[in-house]
Enzyme design. Structure first.
Site, PDB file in Angstrom:
ATOM      1  N   HIS A   1       0.796  -1.374  -0.059  1.00 20.71           N
ATOM      2  CA  HIS A   1       0.060   0.039  -0.161  1.00 20.71           C
ATOM      3  C   HIS A   1       0.903   1.281   0.094  1.00 20.71           C
ATOM      4  O   HIS A   1       0.395   2.271   0.138  1.00 20.71           O
ATOM      5  CB  HIS A   1      -0.916   0.008   1.344  1.00 20.71           C
ATOM      6  CG  HIS A   1      -2.169  -0.834   1.246  1.00 20.71           C
ATOM      7  ND1 HIS A   1      -3.184  -0.768   0.879  1.00 20.71           N
ATOM      8  CD2 HIS A   1      -1.938  -2.286   1.611  1.00 20.71           C
ATOM      9  CE1 HIS A   1      -4.119  -1.911   0.922  1.00 20.71           C
ATOM     10  NE2 HIS A   1      -3.195  -2.829   1.496  1.00 20.71           N
TER      11      HIS A   1
ATOM     12  N   LYS B   1      -8.071  14.180   5.119  1.00 26.39           N
ATOM     13  CA  LYS B   1      -7.158  13.051   4.971  1.00 26.39           C
ATOM     14  C   LYS B   1      -5.907  13.426   6.064  1.00 26.39           C
ATOM     15  O   LYS B   1      -5.827  14.079   6.666  1.00 26.39           O
ATOM     16  CB  LYS B   1      -6.352  12.664   3.643  1.00 26.39           C
ATOM     17  CG  LYS B   1      -5.738  13.980   3.218  1.00 26.39           C
ATOM     18  CD  LYS B   1      -5.130  13.969   1.896  1.00 26.39           C
ATOM     19  CE  LYS B   1      -6.134  14.161   0.622  1.00 26.39           C
ATOM     20  NZ  LYS B   1      -6.223  12.892  -0.148  1.00 26.39           N
ATOM     21  N   ARG B   2      -5.166  11.969   6.312  1.00 30.08           N
ATOM     22  CA  ARG B   2      -4.237  12.217   7.371  1.00 30.08           C
ATOM     23  C   ARG B   2      -3.240  13.440   6.951  1.00 30.08           C
ATOM     24  O   ARG B   2      -3.150  13.596   5.698  1.00 30.08           O
ATOM     25  CB  ARG B   2      -3.423  10.931   7.427  1.00 30.08           C
ATOM     26  CG  ARG B   2      -4.297   9.825   8.223  1.00 30.08           C
ATOM     27  CD  ARG B   2      -4.386  10.216   9.798  1.00 30.08           C
ATOM     28  NE  ARG B   2      -3.120  10.075  10.178  1.00 30.08           N
ATOM     29  CZ  ARG B   2      -2.821   9.063  11.260  1.00 30.08           C
ATOM     30  NH1 ARG B   2      -3.524   7.922  11.385  1.00 30.08           N
ATOM     31  NH2 ARG B   2      -1.592   8.934  11.693  1.00 30.08           N
TER      32      ARG B   2
ATOM     33  N   LYS C   1       1.167  14.503   1.065  1.00 32.88           N
ATOM     34  CA  LYS C   1      -0.207  14.967   0.808  1.00 32.88           C
ATOM     35  C   LYS C   1      -0.127  16.304   0.522  1.00 32.88           C
ATOM     36  O   LYS C   1      -1.254  16.933  -0.277  1.00 32.88           O
ATOM     37  CB  LYS C   1      -1.155  14.565   1.744  1.00 32.88           C
ATOM     38  CG  LYS C   1      -1.154  13.036   1.897  1.00 32.88           C
ATOM     39  CD  LYS C   1      -2.307  12.423   2.828  1.00 32.88           C
ATOM     40  CE  LYS C   1      -2.346  10.997   3.215  1.00 32.88           C
ATOM     41  NZ  LYS C   1      -2.905  10.114   2.457  1.00 32.88           N
TER      42      LYS C   1
ATOM     43  N   THR D   1      -8.359   6.655  -1.653  1.00 36.54           N
ATOM     44  CA  THR D   1      -9.769   6.272  -1.765  1.00 36.54           C
ATOM     45  C   THR D   1     -10.691   7.465  -1.601  1.00 36.54           C
ATOM     46  O   THR D   1     -11.911   7.086  -1.982  1.00 36.54           O
ATOM     47  CB  THR D   1     -10.085   5.027  -0.811  1.00 36.54           C
ATOM     48  OG1 THR D   1      -9.580   5.447   0.499  1.00 36.54           O
ATOM     49  CG2 THR D   1      -9.200   3.764  -1.356  1.00 36.54           C
TER      50      THR D   1
ATOM     51  N   LYS E   1     -14.510   8.638  -3.148  1.00 37.14           N
ATOM     52  CA  LYS E   1     -15.800   9.056  -2.536  1.00 37.14           C
ATOM     53  C   LYS E   1     -16.431  10.454  -3.107  1.00 37.14           C
ATOM     54  O   LYS E   1     -17.526  10.457  -3.025  1.00 37.14           O
ATOM     55  CB  LYS E   1     -15.556   8.913  -1.018  1.00 37.14           C
ATOM     56  CG  LYS E   1     -15.138   7.548  -0.500  1.00 37.14           C
ATOM     57  CD  LYS E   1     -14.631   7.608   1.009  1.00 37.14           C
ATOM     58  CE  LYS E   1     -13.926   6.229   1.138  1.00 37.14           C
ATOM     59  NZ  LYS E   1     -13.280   6.339   2.323  1.00 37.14           N
TER      60      LYS E   1
HETATM   61  C1  26V Z   1       2.810   1.796   7.252  1.00 40.57           C
HETATM   62  C2  26V Z   1       3.041   1.551   8.691  1.00 40.57           C
HETATM   63  C3  26V Z   1       4.502   1.671   9.061  1.00 40.57           C
HETATM   64  C4  26V Z   1       4.354   1.087  10.405  1.00 40.57           C
HETATM   65  C5  26V Z   1       3.388   1.596  11.260  1.00 40.57           C
HETATM   66  C6  26V Z   1       2.216   1.384  11.007  1.00 40.57           C
HETATM   67  C7  26V Z   1       2.035   1.553   9.448  1.00 40.57           C
HETATM   68  C8  26V Z   1       0.634   1.477   9.020  1.00 40.57           C
HETATM   69  C9  26V Z   1       0.752   1.657   7.829  1.00 40.57           C
HETATM   70  C10 26V Z   1       1.601   1.656   6.940  1.00 40.57           C
HETATM   71  C11 26V Z   1       1.470   1.679   5.309  1.00 40.57           C
HETATM   72  C12 26V Z   1       0.714   3.052   4.894  1.00 40.57           C
HETATM   73  C13 26V Z   1      -0.369   2.230   4.309  1.00 40.57           C
HETATM   74  C14 26V Z   1      -1.492   3.218   3.852  1.00 40.57           C
HETATM   75  O1  26V Z   1      -2.323   3.651   4.652  1.00 40.57           O
HETATM   76  N1  26V Z   1      -1.523   3.222   2.528  1.00 40.57           N
HETATM   77  C15 26V Z   1      -2.590   3.887   2.006  1.00 40.57           C
HETATM   78  O2  26V Z   1      -3.517   2.693   1.492  1.00 40.57           O
HETATM   79  C16 26V Z   1      -4.571   2.859   1.002  1.00 40.57           C
HETATM   80  C17 26V Z   1      -5.446   2.060   0.742  1.00 40.57           C
HETATM   81  O3  26V Z   1      -4.565   1.156  -0.277  1.00 40.57           O
HETATM   82  C18 26V Z   1      -4.246   3.953  -0.218  1.00 40.57           C
HETATM   83  O4  26V Z   1      -5.280   4.266  -0.918  1.00 40.57           O
HETATM   84  C19 26V Z   1      -3.334   5.095   0.026  1.00 40.57           C
HETATM   85  O5  26V Z   1      -2.754   5.788  -1.151  1.00 40.57           O
HETATM   86  C20 26V Z   1      -2.247   4.866   0.849  1.00 40.57           C
HETATM   87  O6  26V Z   1      -1.368   5.563   1.400  1.00 40.57           O
END
Ligand code: 26V
Length: 826
Positions: free
Chosen positions: A368, A559-560, A565, A667, A671
Site C-alpha cells: 500500500h 485525510k491524514r 499529501k 480512496t 468518494k
Molecule cells: C505503514 C506503517 C508503518 C508502520 C506503522 C504502521 C503503518 C501503517 C501503515 C503503513 C502503510 C501505509 C499504508 C497506507 O495506509 N496506505 C494507503 O493505503 C490506501 C489503501 O490502499 C491507499 O489508498 C493510500 O494511497 C495509501 O497511502
C-alpha cells in the site's frame, strides 16, 4: 434436537417488519439493558436497536457459514491489523433491507435513525486508507457472496481522539468500548493459546529424524470477538473476527497462595496490553516490541483458527491452498508465512519442501505504499528474542531463496545483498516486504500507477526473478455507505432516474450521462447538493461552532496530515487569495471556504506544525473583515468515518494534490467524485484512473506527472530557484516567515519553511505551486458558469462506477484468490 428442528429458531430470530422491531426494542430494554422502555432515551434506543439488528444478523450468519461448509467452498482470510469500521447502525439496517421499517419503529419512540446513530461511537480500529479499505472490502465480500473472513485485533483503544487547543493537535484516548459494544459476540469458550519468547530446541523424533521445536514460551490467550457484516439485501453475513488478549492464567496461583496478590495480578496486566491500543502511525515503522507482539499474536490465532476449520474436513495438508487463501493487507501480518511453516513442519511433521509448496500457494500480499520509510523492518535481535523459532525458519527461507537467486543470476553478488530477506549491517534487520514477496503467489499494488511504480523501484530485482507475480488491483469503496447511506437525497434522485440497480452494479451510473445537460435534472441535482451542504453547515455549527455559508464553494482536503499529501500547498493557495483580497476586495470572484480535517501521527512533528499552520492562517483570515466575506478556513477536529459521511456529500471541490508518484491510490478521491465533487488533483494514484473514467475535461489536473517528478529530481531540483520568478509565491512565503500568522513570532513556522528550502522541498510543493494556483483560478471561472459546473458534477458521479469495492473484490476473487461468489441456496 436435529439441526432441522432447531432451524425454526433460526427463522424466528426476529421479523423484519416495524412491529417486530418495536417488540424487539422493548424486549432488549428489559432483557439486556434492564430498563423501562417507556423511559427510553437516544442511547438506550441505539443499544436496544443494535441488539435487535444483531438478532436478525446472527441467523443469517449461521446459514451463511453452513453453506460455505456444505459446498466445501474455498475461503478468503483477509488479515489486517486495521479495520476502520465507523458506525454500524444505519449500515446494518440498510444492508438488512429494513431501513424504512427501522425508521418507523424508532418513530414510535419519538426518534429518528439518525438520532439513534448519533449515540453510537465510531469503531476506529485503523489509521486511514488501509483500514477503511479493509472495511469496504468486507462489505463487498458479503454483498457478492464471496466466502471469507476478516481477521484483526480488537483494540481496546482505537485511533486517538483529536482535540484542537490553541490551534494545536492534542491526543486523547479513544475509549470506544466505554459503554459496551452491542454488535459484538465475545466467545470466551473458543480461545487459542499463543506462544512468545522462549527458545528453539533440536531433538530426535521417534522416527529418528532431526526436528525442531519451540519451547519454554510465555503463554497468552487469544479470545475471538466477532462482529457480523451483512451483505446488501442478500441474506449473506460474514464475520470480522477480532482477537482480544487475555492472560493464560488470570492469577499466578503460586504467587497468589504465597500471599503476593499484587504481583500475581501483574502478569495479567502485562498480557492485556497486547490488544490495548492501535499504533497511530501510518508512516514510520517504529520497531517497537509490543507492535511485533501484536502482529504475531493475531496472526498465530488466525492461522490456528484457519487450520481448525481445515482439519474438520479431514483432507491432506496439500489441499490447503485449494480451500483457503490468506491475504496479507500490507506486510503487518507477514509473520504468518513462517508461522504456517512452523506449524506444518514442527507440529504436523511435514518436510520443508511439502510445507513450502503449501505456503507459496496460500499467501497473497497487497503493498500500500511506495514510501521506502514505511517498509517494515524488524531488528533481528528483537525478533530473535520474541520469536526465536520463526527467525530460524526465516533464515532457512532466505538461504534457499538466495540459492535460487544465485542460480538465476550467477556472479551477481550485489544482487544477493539487495534481495536478502536479512539486511546485513551493524544492526541486522528482517525485511518484511521481501519475506512477503518471496512467500506469496501474487503481490499487488492498489492502482495502475502504483502497480507500475513498485515494479520499477522497490521490487525491481524481484520482478526480474518472478515476472508473473506482480499485478495491481485498483482500490474501491462501498457504494452503500459512501452514496446510498451518506447522501440520501442524491441517491434517491439517482434511483428515480436509473432505477435502484446501481447500488450493487455501480457501472450503471453511466446512464446518468445522458442527463448531464438536462436543465431540470441539473436543478434537482443542485438541490440535492445544497441539502447535503446545509446538513454539514448544521453539523459544523452544532459540533464545532464553525460558520460556512452554504452558497460558497466548499473546497475540501480531508485525510491524514502528511508532507507528501501537501496540505501546505493548499495553505499557500489560501494565503495567495488572502493577499489578493487585501489588495483588492473584488479581486477574488468566488467566495470559498477551505475545509481541512485530518490527524497527525503523534510523533510526527512537522505534520503537527502543519495543523498549527492551517489553524493560524485560518484565525487571521476568518477574523479579517477585509477578506472574510470571500474566504474562510475551517479545520474540523477529529476526522473520522462518521464525520467524512457529513463532509463528502457537501464537497464542491475535492483536493487530491499529493506529489505525483507518492499516493499509492487514495480512496477519498473516489468518494468525492462519486458524490459529485469536482477534483483538483495531480496525476497520482487512482486520480489518473478517475480522469480516464470521468473524462479529462471534467477534472482539474495540474502539475508534474510521476515521470516529470523523477526527471526534475534527477536534474537537481532547487526549490529556491522557483520562488524568484513568482511574486505571488514569494509574497505568500514572506508572510509565513514574517510572523503575520504567528503573532509576530518569526520562528514559529521555520520548521515548515526549512522543509521547503533547507531540506530541499522533498515533496516539490513549490515546484507545483504555480500550476496549482493557475488551475484554481481557471476552475473559478467554471464555478461561475453554474450549468457547466453542474454538468461536470453529474459526469463525475456518472463516471465513478469503476471505483466500487464490488468491482475491486471481483477482481481479487477471479484474478488472485480463485474463489467464486456463492449462488443462493434454494
Ligand atoms: C505503514 C506503517 C508503518 C508502520 C506503522 C504502521 C503503518 C501503517 C501503515 C503503513 C502503510 C501505509 C499504508 C497506507 O495506509 N496506505 C494507503 O493505503 C490506501 C489503501 O490502499 C491507499 O489508498 C493510500 O494511497 C495509501 O497511502
Amino acid at each position: 434436537m436435529s439441526t432441522k428442528d432447531s432451524d425454526v429458531v433460526l427463522e424466528e430470530m426476529g421479523g423484519l417488519d416495524s412491529e417486530s422491531l418495536v417488540e424487539s426494542i422493548c424486549q432488549h430494554h428489559l432483557s439486556n439493558l434492564g430498563r423501562d422502555y417507556g423511559r427510553s432515551d437516544k442511547f438506550s434506543l441505539y443499544q436496544a436497536l443494535a441488539y435487535s439488528l444483531r438478532d436478525r444478523l446472527v441467523g443469517n450468519w449461521i446459514k451463511t457459514q453452513r453453506s460455505y461448509y456444505n459446498r466445501s467452498a474455498k475461503s478468503v482470510y483477509y488479515l489486517s491489523l486495521e479495520f476502520l469500521v465507523g458506525k454500524s447502525l444505519t449500515s446494518n439496517a440498510i444492508n438488512l433491507g429494513i431501513e424504512k421499517e427501522t425508521e418507523e419503529a424508532l418513530g414510535k419512540f419519538g426518534v429518528t435513525l439518525e438520532d439513534a446513530e448519533s449515540a453510537e461511537v465510531d469503531a476506529g480500529l485503523g489509521n486511514g486508507g488501509l483500514g477503511r479499505l479493509a472495511s469496504c472490502f468486507l462489505d463487498s465480500m458479503a454483498t457478492l457472496g464471496i466466502p471469507g473472513y476478516g481477521y484483526g485485533i480488537r483494540y481496546e483503544y482505537g485511533i486517538f481522539k483529536q482535540a484542537i487547543e490553541n490551534g494545536e493537535q492534542v491526543e486523547l484516548p479513544d475509549d470506544w468500548l466505554h459503554s459496551g459494544n452491542p454488535w459484538e459476540f465475545r466467545r470466551r469458550g473458543f480461545v487459542f493459546t499463543i506462544g512468545l519468547y522462549g527458545r528453539e530446541e533440536k531433538y530426535t523424533h521417534d522416527d529418528g529424524s532431526l526436528r525442531h521445536r519451540w519451547t519454554d514460551t510465555a503463554k497468552v490467550m487469544a479470545m475471538p470477538v466477532d462482529m457480523l457484516i451483512p451483505g446488501y439485501k442478500n441474506g449473506n453475513v460474514i464475520n470480522m473476527r477480532l482477537w482480544e488478549a487475555q492472560p493464560a492464567r488470570r492469577f499466578n496461583l503460586d504467587l497468589f497462595n504465597s500471599g503476593d496478590y499484587i504481583r500475581s495480578m501483574e502478569d495479567a496486566v502485562k498480557t492485556e496490553t497486547i490488544s490495548k491500543v492501535l499504533y497511530p502511525s501510518d508512516k514510520l515503522s517504529e520497531g517497537r516490541e509490543l507492535r511485533l507482539v501484536q502482529q504475531y499474536f493475531f496472526v498465530s490465532a488466525t492461522i490456528q483458527d484457519m487450520l481448525r476449520r481445515f482439519e474438520k474436513i479431514k483432507l491432506d495438508f496439500s489441499e490447503l491452498p485449494n480451500r483457503a487463501v490468506v491475504h496479507l493487507n500490507e506486510t503487518h501480518p507477514a509473520i504468518a508465512i513462517p508461522e504456517l511453516m512452523r506449524i506444518l513442519i514442527d507440529e504436523h511433521m511435514l518436510n520443508w519442501d511439502q510445507a513450502w509448496r503449501i505456503c507459496r500457494r496460500t499467501f497473497a500480499y497487497t503493498n500500500h505504499t511506495v514510501m521506502p520509510e514505511a517498509l517494515e523492518k524488524w531488528s533481528l535481535d528483537m525478533m530473535r528474542k520474541v520469536l526465536p523459532r520463526h527467525v530460524s525458519i526465516i533464515f532457512e527461507i532466505n538461504r534457499r531463496f538466495l540459492e535460487d537467486v544465485k542460480n538465476c543470476f550467477p556472479g551477481d553478488e550485489e544482487r544477493l545483498s539487495r534481495m536478502s530477506i536479512i539486511e546485513e549491517g551493524e544492526y541486522p534487520q528482517v525485511r518484511m516486504a521481501w519475506l512477503a514477496v518471496v512467500g506469496s503467489f501474487t503481490v499487488n499494488g492498489v492502482s495502475t500507477l502504483h502497480g507500475e511504480l513498485i515494479k520499477k523501484n522497490i521490487f525491481y530485482d524481484f520482478v526480474e526473478m518472478f515476472p508473473g507475480r506482480f499485478t495491481s488491483v485498483t482500490n474501491g469503496i462501498t457504494p452503500r455507505r459512501w452514496l446510498k447511506q451518506c447522501n440520501i437525497p442524491l441517491s434517491e434522485l439517482i434511483t428515480e432516474k436509473i432505477g435502484k440497480g446501481w447500488v450493487t452494479d455501480l457501472s450503471r451510473l453511466h446512464q446518468l450521462e445522458s442527463l448531464a445537460e438536462d436543465e431540470e435534472f441539473q436543478n434537482r441535482w443542485y438541490d440535492c447538493r445544497l441539502k447535503a451542504k446545509k446538513k454539514l453547515v448544521e453539523y459544523a455549527q452544532k459540533e464545532y461552532g464553525l460558520y460556512m455559508p452554504a452558497d460558497w464553494m466548499y473546497d475540501v482536503q480531508v485525510k491524514r496530515i502528511h508532507e507528501y499529501k501537501r496540505q501546505v500547498l493548499n495553505v499557500l493557495h489560501a494565503i495567495t487569495l488572502y493577499c489578493r483580497l487585501k489588495k483588492d476586495p473584488s479581486s477574488v470572484a468566488v467566495p470559498r471556504v477551505k475545509i481541512f480535517a485530518g490527524k497527525a501521527a503523534p510523533g510526527y512533528f512537522l505534520a503537527k506544525r502543519i495543523i498549527r499552520l492551517i489553524n493560524s492562517v485560518g484565525a487571521v483570515i476568518n477574523s479579517d473583515s477585509a477578506v472574510n466575506h470571500k474566504l474562510r478556513i475551517a479545520f474540523l477536529p477529529n476526522y473520522r468515518v462518521s464525520q467524512a459521511e457529513y463532509i463528502i456529500p457537501a464537497t464542491d471541490l475535492s483536493e487530491q494534490i499529493s506529489l505525483a508518484g507518492t499516493e499509492a491510490s487514495g480512496t477519498g478521491n473516489m468518494k468525492f467524485a462519486l458524490n459529485g465533487a469536482l477534483t483538483i488533483g495531480t496525476l497520482d494514484g487512482a486520480n489518473i484512473e478517475i480522469m480516464e473514467e470521468v473524462g479529462r475535461e471534467n477534472i482539474f489536473i495540474f502539475g508534474m506527472n510521476a515521470d516529470e517528478v523523477e526527471k526534475r529530481k534527477h536534474e537537481g531540483y532547487v526549490s529556491g530557484d522557483v520562488v524568484g520568478g513568482d511574486s505571488e509565491l514569494a509574497e505568500a512565503l514572506n508572510l509565513l516567515a514574517d510572523g503575520t500568522f504567528s503573532e509576530g513570532d518569526r520562528d514559529f513556522f521555520a520548521p515548515i519553511l526549512d522543509s521547503l528550502f533547507a531540506e530541499g522541498d522533498q515533496y516539490m510543493t513549490l515546484a507545483d505551486y504555480r500550476a496549482y494556483v493557475d488551475a484554481q483560478d481557471a476552475l473559478e471561472q467554471i464555478w461561475l458558469d453554474r450549468k457547466k459546473w453542474l454538468k461536470m458534477s453529474i459526469l463525475n458521479t456518472a463516471g465513478s462506477g469503476h471505483f466500487s469495492s464490488d468491482r475491486a473484490i471481483m477482481e481479487y476473487a477471479t484474478s488472485i484468490w480463485g474463489v467464486h461468489p456463492m449462488e443462493k441456496e434454494s
